[in-house]
Design a protein around this motif. Structure first.
Motif, PDB file in Angstrom:
ATOM      1  N   SER A 129      15.409  17.712  56.385  1.00  0.00           N
ATOM      2  CA  SER A 129      15.239  17.559  57.834  1.00  0.00           C
ATOM      3  C   SER A 129      16.398  18.135  58.630  1.00  0.00           C
ATOM      4  O   SER A 129      16.466  17.923  59.844  1.00  0.00           O
ATOM      5  CB  SER A 129      15.095  16.071  58.181  1.00  0.00           C
ATOM      6  N   ASP A 197      11.031  11.151  62.209  1.00  0.00           N
ATOM      7  CA  ASP A 197      10.001  11.269  61.173  1.00  0.00           C
ATOM      8  C   ASP A 197       8.601  11.299  61.777  1.00  0.00           C
ATOM      9  O   ASP A 197       7.734  12.071  61.341  1.00  0.00           O
ATOM     10  CB  ASP A 197      10.129  10.109  60.188  1.00  0.00           C
ATOM     11  N   LEU A 214       6.358  17.752  54.655  1.00  0.00           N
ATOM     12  CA  LEU A 214       7.549  17.052  55.116  1.00  0.00           C
ATOM     13  C   LEU A 214       8.776  17.439  54.313  1.00  0.00           C
ATOM     14  O   LEU A 214       9.900  17.240  54.749  1.00  0.00           O
ATOM     15  CB  LEU A 214       7.328  15.539  55.034  1.00  0.00           C
TER      16      LEU A 214
END
Length: 348
Positions: A129, A197, A214
Protein backbone atom coordinates in the motif's frame (compact mmCIF):
# COMPACT_ATOMS: atom_id res chain seq x y z
CA UNK A 1 76.92 27.01 -7.99
CA UNK A 2 79.80 28.07 -5.76
CA UNK A 3 81.10 25.69 -3.04
CA UNK A 4 80.06 28.20 -0.35
CA UNK A 5 76.48 28.26 -1.62
CA UNK A 6 76.42 24.47 -1.87
CA UNK A 7 77.44 24.14 1.78
CA UNK A 8 74.63 26.49 2.84
CA UNK A 9 71.93 24.17 1.45
CA UNK A 10 70.21 22.46 4.43
CA UNK A 11 70.07 18.69 4.66
CA UNK A 12 66.27 18.64 5.09
CA UNK A 13 63.82 18.57 2.18
CA UNK A 14 61.78 21.53 3.41
CA UNK A 15 63.05 23.85 0.72
CA UNK A 16 62.30 21.33 -2.05
CA UNK A 17 58.79 20.75 -0.73
CA UNK A 18 58.16 24.48 -0.49
CA UNK A 19 59.39 24.96 -4.03
CA UNK A 20 57.18 22.11 -5.27
CA UNK A 21 54.20 23.87 -3.72
CA UNK A 22 55.10 27.08 -5.56
CA UNK A 23 55.42 25.21 -8.85
CA UNK A 24 52.02 23.52 -8.42
CA UNK A 25 50.41 26.83 -7.44
CA UNK A 26 51.85 28.65 -10.45
CA UNK A 27 51.45 25.96 -13.12
CA UNK A 28 48.93 23.34 -11.87
CA UNK A 29 49.05 19.57 -11.51
CA UNK A 30 48.44 16.65 -13.87
CA UNK A 31 49.13 18.65 -17.01
CA UNK A 32 49.96 17.25 -20.47
CA UNK A 33 53.62 17.09 -21.46
CA UNK A 34 53.89 20.08 -23.82
CA UNK A 35 51.82 22.56 -21.72
CA UNK A 36 53.71 21.40 -18.62
CA UNK A 37 57.11 22.06 -20.22
CA UNK A 38 55.96 25.50 -21.36
CA UNK A 39 54.76 26.28 -17.84
CA UNK A 40 58.07 25.20 -16.30
CA UNK A 41 59.94 27.35 -18.80
CA UNK A 42 57.91 30.43 -17.88
CA UNK A 43 58.36 29.60 -14.19
CA UNK A 44 62.16 29.49 -14.67
CA UNK A 45 62.09 32.79 -16.58
CA UNK A 46 60.25 34.47 -13.69
CA UNK A 47 62.86 33.29 -11.18
CA UNK A 48 65.68 34.46 -13.44
CA UNK A 49 64.09 37.90 -13.51
CA UNK A 50 63.83 37.86 -9.71
CA UNK A 51 67.51 36.94 -9.44
CA UNK A 52 68.49 39.75 -11.80
CA UNK A 53 66.37 42.24 -9.85
CA UNK A 54 67.90 41.18 -6.52
CA UNK A 55 71.41 41.47 -7.97
CA UNK A 56 70.68 45.10 -8.88
CA UNK A 57 69.32 45.93 -5.42
CA UNK A 58 65.59 45.73 -6.21
CA UNK A 59 63.36 44.58 -3.35
CA UNK A 60 61.70 41.26 -4.27
CA UNK A 61 59.82 40.46 -1.02
CA UNK A 62 57.05 41.96 1.11
CA UNK A 63 57.64 43.50 4.52
CA UNK A 64 60.91 44.46 6.19
CA UNK A 65 62.42 41.01 6.69
CA UNK A 66 62.15 38.14 4.18
CA UNK A 67 62.96 35.59 6.93
CA UNK A 68 60.88 36.85 9.83
CA UNK A 69 60.39 33.34 11.21
CA UNK A 70 64.02 33.30 12.35
CA UNK A 71 63.26 36.06 14.86
CA UNK A 72 60.34 34.02 16.21
CA UNK A 73 62.57 30.97 16.61
CA UNK A 74 65.22 32.98 18.45
CA UNK A 75 62.68 34.60 20.76
CA UNK A 76 60.20 31.79 21.52
CA UNK A 77 62.10 28.66 20.59
CA UNK A 78 59.64 27.66 17.86
CA UNK A 79 58.39 29.18 14.61
CA UNK A 80 54.71 28.12 14.63
CA UNK A 81 52.16 27.99 17.46
CA UNK A 82 51.18 24.49 16.38
CA UNK A 83 54.68 23.25 17.24
CA UNK A 84 54.57 24.52 20.82
CA UNK A 85 54.61 21.83 23.49
CA UNK A 86 54.35 19.07 20.91
CA UNK A 87 55.18 16.40 23.48
CA UNK A 88 52.00 17.13 25.41
CA UNK A 89 49.87 16.88 22.28
CA UNK A 90 51.45 13.63 21.17
CA UNK A 91 49.01 10.73 21.09
CA UNK A 92 49.38 8.21 23.89
CA UNK A 93 49.93 4.73 22.57
CA UNK A 94 48.11 1.85 24.18
CA UNK A 95 50.60 -0.64 25.61
CA UNK A 96 47.96 -3.18 26.54
CA UNK A 97 47.76 -2.33 30.24
CA UNK A 98 44.44 -1.30 31.81
CA UNK A 99 43.82 2.40 32.49
CA UNK A 100 45.11 3.74 35.78
CA UNK A 101 42.46 6.33 36.60
CA UNK A 102 38.85 6.00 37.59
CA UNK A 103 37.91 8.56 34.94
CA UNK A 104 39.30 6.34 32.20
CA UNK A 105 37.57 3.30 33.69
CA UNK A 106 34.18 5.00 33.69
CA UNK A 107 32.49 4.58 30.34
CA UNK A 108 30.40 7.35 28.89
CA UNK A 109 26.74 6.85 29.54
CA UNK A 110 24.67 6.72 26.40
CA UNK A 111 22.17 9.53 26.08
CA UNK A 112 18.63 8.24 26.48
CA UNK A 113 16.49 8.50 23.40
CA UNK A 114 14.12 11.44 23.52
CA UNK A 115 10.72 10.64 22.10
CA UNK A 116 8.66 13.49 20.78
CA UNK A 117 5.60 14.22 22.83
CA UNK A 118 3.39 14.40 19.74
CA UNK A 119 3.50 12.41 16.50
CA UNK A 120 1.31 12.78 13.46
CA UNK A 121 -0.55 9.58 12.89
CA UNK A 122 -0.46 8.06 9.45
CA UNK A 123 -1.12 4.83 7.58
CA UNK A 124 0.37 1.45 8.37
CA UNK A 125 1.87 -0.38 5.40
CA UNK A 126 -0.24 -3.29 4.26
CA UNK A 127 -0.22 -5.40 1.07
CA UNK A 128 1.97 -3.08 -1.03
CA UNK A 129 0.00 0.00 0.00
CA UNK A 130 3.02 2.32 -0.08
CA UNK A 131 1.91 4.00 -3.33
CA UNK A 132 -1.50 4.91 -1.90
CA UNK A 133 -0.11 5.88 1.52
CA UNK A 134 2.37 8.24 -0.12
CA UNK A 135 -0.24 9.79 -2.41
CA UNK A 136 -2.79 10.35 0.37
CA UNK A 137 -0.15 11.95 2.59
CA UNK A 138 0.99 14.32 -0.17
CA UNK A 139 -2.57 15.28 -1.08
CA UNK A 140 -3.46 15.93 2.56
CA UNK A 141 -0.38 18.11 3.02
CA UNK A 142 -1.14 20.17 -0.09
CA UNK A 143 -4.86 20.52 0.68
CA UNK A 144 -4.24 21.58 4.28
CA UNK A 145 -2.93 24.98 3.14
CA UNK A 146 -6.39 26.28 2.23
CA UNK A 147 -8.74 23.39 2.84
CA UNK A 148 -11.65 25.54 4.01
CA UNK A 149 -11.44 27.91 1.03
CA UNK A 150 -10.85 25.43 -1.80
CA UNK A 151 -11.31 21.71 -1.25
CA UNK A 152 -14.19 21.83 1.23
CA UNK A 153 -16.54 23.97 -0.93
CA UNK A 154 -15.52 22.30 -4.21
CA UNK A 155 -16.17 18.77 -2.91
CA UNK A 156 -19.41 19.35 -1.04
CA UNK A 157 -22.69 17.85 -2.23
CA UNK A 158 -20.95 15.12 -4.24
CA UNK A 159 -22.93 11.94 -4.97
CA UNK A 160 -22.66 9.22 -2.34
CA UNK A 161 -21.06 6.77 -4.80
CA UNK A 162 -18.32 9.18 -5.90
CA UNK A 163 -14.76 8.17 -4.91
CA UNK A 164 -13.89 11.86 -4.71
CA UNK A 165 -16.30 12.21 -1.82
CA UNK A 166 -14.45 9.52 0.15
CA UNK A 167 -11.12 11.12 -0.75
CA UNK A 168 -12.29 14.43 0.66
CA UNK A 169 -13.41 12.69 3.87
CA UNK A 170 -9.96 11.14 4.36
CA UNK A 171 -8.28 14.50 3.82
CA UNK A 172 -10.73 16.11 6.25
CA UNK A 173 -9.93 13.48 8.87
CA UNK A 174 -6.20 14.14 8.68
CA UNK A 175 -6.19 17.92 8.30
CA UNK A 176 -9.14 19.19 10.30
CA UNK A 177 -8.75 17.05 13.42
CA UNK A 178 -12.21 15.56 13.30
CA UNK A 179 -10.73 12.80 15.43
CA UNK A 180 -7.93 12.88 17.96
CA UNK A 181 -4.96 12.20 15.67
CA UNK A 182 -2.23 13.55 17.90
CA UNK A 183 -0.25 11.21 20.11
CA UNK A 184 1.87 8.20 19.24
CA UNK A 185 0.24 4.90 18.48
CA UNK A 186 2.11 1.81 17.30
CA UNK A 187 1.20 0.77 13.79
CA UNK A 188 -0.45 4.03 12.79
CA UNK A 189 -4.01 5.19 13.27
CA UNK A 190 -6.61 2.45 13.05
CA UNK A 191 -9.20 4.87 11.70
CA UNK A 192 -6.90 6.04 8.91
CA UNK A 193 -5.93 2.45 8.09
CA UNK A 194 -9.58 1.43 7.80
CA UNK A 195 -10.36 4.43 5.61
CA UNK A 196 -7.40 3.65 3.35
CA UNK A 197 -8.32 -0.04 2.98
CA UNK A 198 -11.96 0.74 2.22
CA UNK A 199 -10.99 3.39 -0.32
CA UNK A 200 -8.58 0.98 -1.98
CA UNK A 201 -11.30 -1.63 -2.38
CA UNK A 202 -13.57 1.01 -3.89
CA UNK A 203 -11.15 2.28 -6.53
CA UNK A 204 -10.39 -1.27 -7.68
CA UNK A 205 -13.58 -1.13 -9.73
CA UNK A 206 -12.93 2.29 -11.27
CA UNK A 207 -12.46 2.10 -15.01
CA UNK A 208 -8.88 2.76 -16.06
CA UNK A 209 -7.31 1.89 -12.72
CA UNK A 210 -4.68 -0.85 -12.86
CA UNK A 211 -4.78 -2.02 -9.25
CA UNK A 212 -6.95 -5.09 -9.72
CA UNK A 213 -5.76 -6.78 -6.54
CA UNK A 214 -5.20 -5.53 -3.03
CA UNK A 215 -1.71 -7.05 -3.03
CA UNK A 216 -0.54 -5.48 -6.28
CA UNK A 217 1.45 -2.32 -6.88
CA UNK A 218 0.15 0.75 -8.67
CA UNK A 219 1.50 4.13 -9.72
CA UNK A 220 1.48 6.88 -7.13
CA UNK A 221 -1.19 9.05 -8.78
CA UNK A 222 -2.55 6.83 -11.54
CA UNK A 223 -5.63 6.04 -9.46
CA UNK A 224 -6.32 9.77 -8.99
CA UNK A 225 -6.52 10.42 -12.73
CA UNK A 226 -8.81 7.42 -13.05
CA UNK A 227 -11.35 8.55 -10.45
CA UNK A 228 -11.29 12.11 -11.83
CA UNK A 229 -12.13 10.92 -15.34
CA UNK A 230 -14.25 7.80 -14.93
CA UNK A 231 -17.48 9.87 -15.00
CA UNK A 232 -16.66 10.99 -18.56
CA UNK A 233 -17.82 7.76 -20.17
CA UNK A 234 -19.12 8.09 -23.71
CA UNK A 235 -22.80 8.93 -23.72
CA UNK A 236 -22.95 9.52 -19.97
CA UNK A 237 -24.34 12.73 -18.53
CA UNK A 238 -21.58 14.68 -16.82
CA UNK A 239 -22.45 15.72 -13.28
CA UNK A 240 -21.35 19.36 -12.84
CA UNK A 241 -20.57 18.74 -9.15
CA UNK A 242 -18.20 15.89 -10.00
CA UNK A 243 -16.72 17.94 -12.84
CA UNK A 244 -16.02 20.80 -10.46
CA UNK A 245 -14.38 18.53 -7.89
CA UNK A 246 -12.26 16.87 -10.60
CA UNK A 247 -10.86 20.26 -11.62
CA UNK A 248 -9.15 20.36 -8.22
CA UNK A 249 -6.64 17.85 -9.62
CA UNK A 250 -7.10 17.88 -13.40
CA UNK A 251 -7.01 20.49 -16.15
CA UNK A 252 -9.40 20.84 -19.06
CA UNK A 253 -8.40 21.77 -22.59
CA UNK A 254 -10.06 22.56 -25.89
CA UNK A 255 -8.57 22.13 -29.38
CA UNK A 256 -9.02 24.80 -32.03
CA UNK A 257 -8.12 23.85 -35.62
CA UNK A 258 -7.67 26.42 -38.36
CA UNK A 259 -7.34 25.83 -42.13
CA UNK A 260 -6.44 28.44 -44.75
CA UNK A 261 -8.64 26.72 -47.36
CA UNK A 262 -8.19 26.37 -51.12
CA UNK A 263 -7.19 29.20 -53.43
CA UNK A 264 -10.87 29.75 -54.24
CA UNK A 265 -12.12 28.87 -50.79
CA UNK A 266 -12.12 30.57 -47.41
CA UNK A 267 -10.65 30.04 -43.97
CA UNK A 268 -12.55 27.68 -41.72
CA UNK A 269 -12.27 26.59 -38.11
CA UNK A 270 -13.15 23.64 -35.91
CA UNK A 271 -13.63 23.74 -32.15
CA UNK A 272 -13.50 20.47 -30.23
CA UNK A 273 -15.43 19.52 -27.13
CA UNK A 274 -13.96 20.40 -23.75
CA UNK A 275 -12.01 17.42 -22.48
CA UNK A 276 -9.81 16.52 -19.53
CA UNK A 277 -6.14 16.99 -20.17
CA UNK A 278 -3.73 14.11 -19.75
CA UNK A 279 -1.26 14.02 -16.89
CA UNK A 280 1.43 16.67 -16.63
CA UNK A 281 4.66 14.83 -17.33
CA UNK A 282 8.25 16.00 -17.59
CA UNK A 283 9.99 13.38 -19.69
CA UNK A 284 13.67 13.17 -20.50
CA UNK A 285 12.95 14.57 -23.96
CA UNK A 286 11.23 17.65 -22.51
CA UNK A 287 14.04 18.09 -20.03
CA UNK A 288 16.54 18.23 -22.89
CA UNK A 289 14.27 20.53 -24.92
CA UNK A 290 13.98 23.13 -22.15
CA UNK A 291 17.52 22.56 -20.77
CA UNK A 292 16.12 21.50 -17.39
CA UNK A 293 14.32 24.83 -16.88
CA UNK A 294 10.89 24.07 -15.38
CA UNK A 295 9.81 27.71 -15.72
CA UNK A 296 10.30 27.64 -19.52
CA UNK A 297 8.36 24.38 -19.74
CA UNK A 298 5.46 25.83 -17.76
CA UNK A 299 5.41 29.09 -19.72
CA UNK A 300 5.25 27.17 -22.98
CA UNK A 301 2.54 24.94 -21.51
CA UNK A 302 0.13 27.81 -20.81
CA UNK A 303 1.04 29.84 -23.91
CA UNK A 304 -2.00 30.19 -26.20
CA UNK A 305 -0.11 31.39 -29.29
CA UNK A 306 1.66 28.10 -29.99
CA UNK A 307 0.40 26.02 -32.90
CA UNK A 308 0.88 22.42 -33.98
CA UNK A 309 0.97 21.71 -37.75
CA UNK A 310 -1.53 19.09 -38.98
CA UNK A 311 -1.30 16.72 -41.93
CA UNK A 312 -4.47 17.88 -43.69
CA UNK A 313 -7.90 19.41 -43.43
CA UNK A 314 -10.58 17.63 -41.45
CA UNK A 315 -13.36 18.32 -43.98
CA UNK A 316 -14.17 15.17 -45.96
CA UNK A 317 -17.18 14.00 -47.94
CA UNK A 318 -17.62 10.29 -48.48
CA UNK A 319 -13.94 9.72 -47.85
CA UNK A 320 -12.81 12.50 -50.21
CA UNK A 321 -11.00 15.55 -48.87
CA UNK A 322 -12.81 18.80 -49.68
CA UNK A 323 -9.81 20.99 -48.94
CA UNK A 324 -6.65 19.73 -50.63
CA UNK A 325 -4.15 22.56 -50.37
CA UNK A 326 -5.02 24.25 -47.12
CA UNK A 327 -2.51 24.69 -44.33
CA UNK A 328 -3.90 23.31 -41.09
CA UNK A 329 -2.69 24.12 -37.59
CA UNK A 330 -4.11 23.21 -34.20
CA UNK A 331 -4.10 25.30 -31.04
CA UNK A 332 -4.56 23.50 -27.72
CA UNK A 333 -5.87 25.98 -25.17
CA UNK A 334 -5.57 25.21 -21.47
CA UNK A 335 -8.81 26.32 -19.82
CA UNK A 336 -7.83 25.92 -16.17
CA UNK A 337 -4.98 24.95 -13.90
CA UNK A 338 -5.68 22.56 -11.03
CA UNK A 339 -5.36 23.79 -7.47
CA UNK A 340 -3.10 20.82 -6.71
CA UNK A 341 -0.78 20.56 -9.70
CA UNK A 342 0.81 17.11 -9.96
CA UNK A 343 3.81 16.77 -12.28
CA UNK A 344 5.28 13.35 -12.95
CA UNK A 345 9.05 13.53 -13.32
CA UNK A 346 11.46 11.28 -15.15
CA UNK A 347 8.94 9.45 -17.33
CA UNK A 348 10.06 8.48 -20.82
Amino acid sequence: MTPELWKRIPETTNSQEAQNFKVYSAIDKHMPLIPGIKGLYKFAISYRELESAAAHGVKIFYGDDPQHWKRSAARYGYTKPSRHNAARRRKIKNDGRPPDTSKALMTKKSRPAEHAAVYEKSYKWRDNSCWLDCALTLISTAASRDYGQSMAPMFEALPANSPLRDLRQMVHTRTQGSIELLGYEDGGSNLLNNQRDGFRRQIRHVRGHQDRGLRSFSSVFGWLYAICGHHRRRGAVVDPLVERASSYFRSTVVSLKACTGNSSGFDHWQLSHVRARSEFQLSRTLCEKYAGNVRKWFQDLVRVTKSIPQSGCWQVDDGQALCLHGNVVMHEVLLNLPIVLIVEMGVR
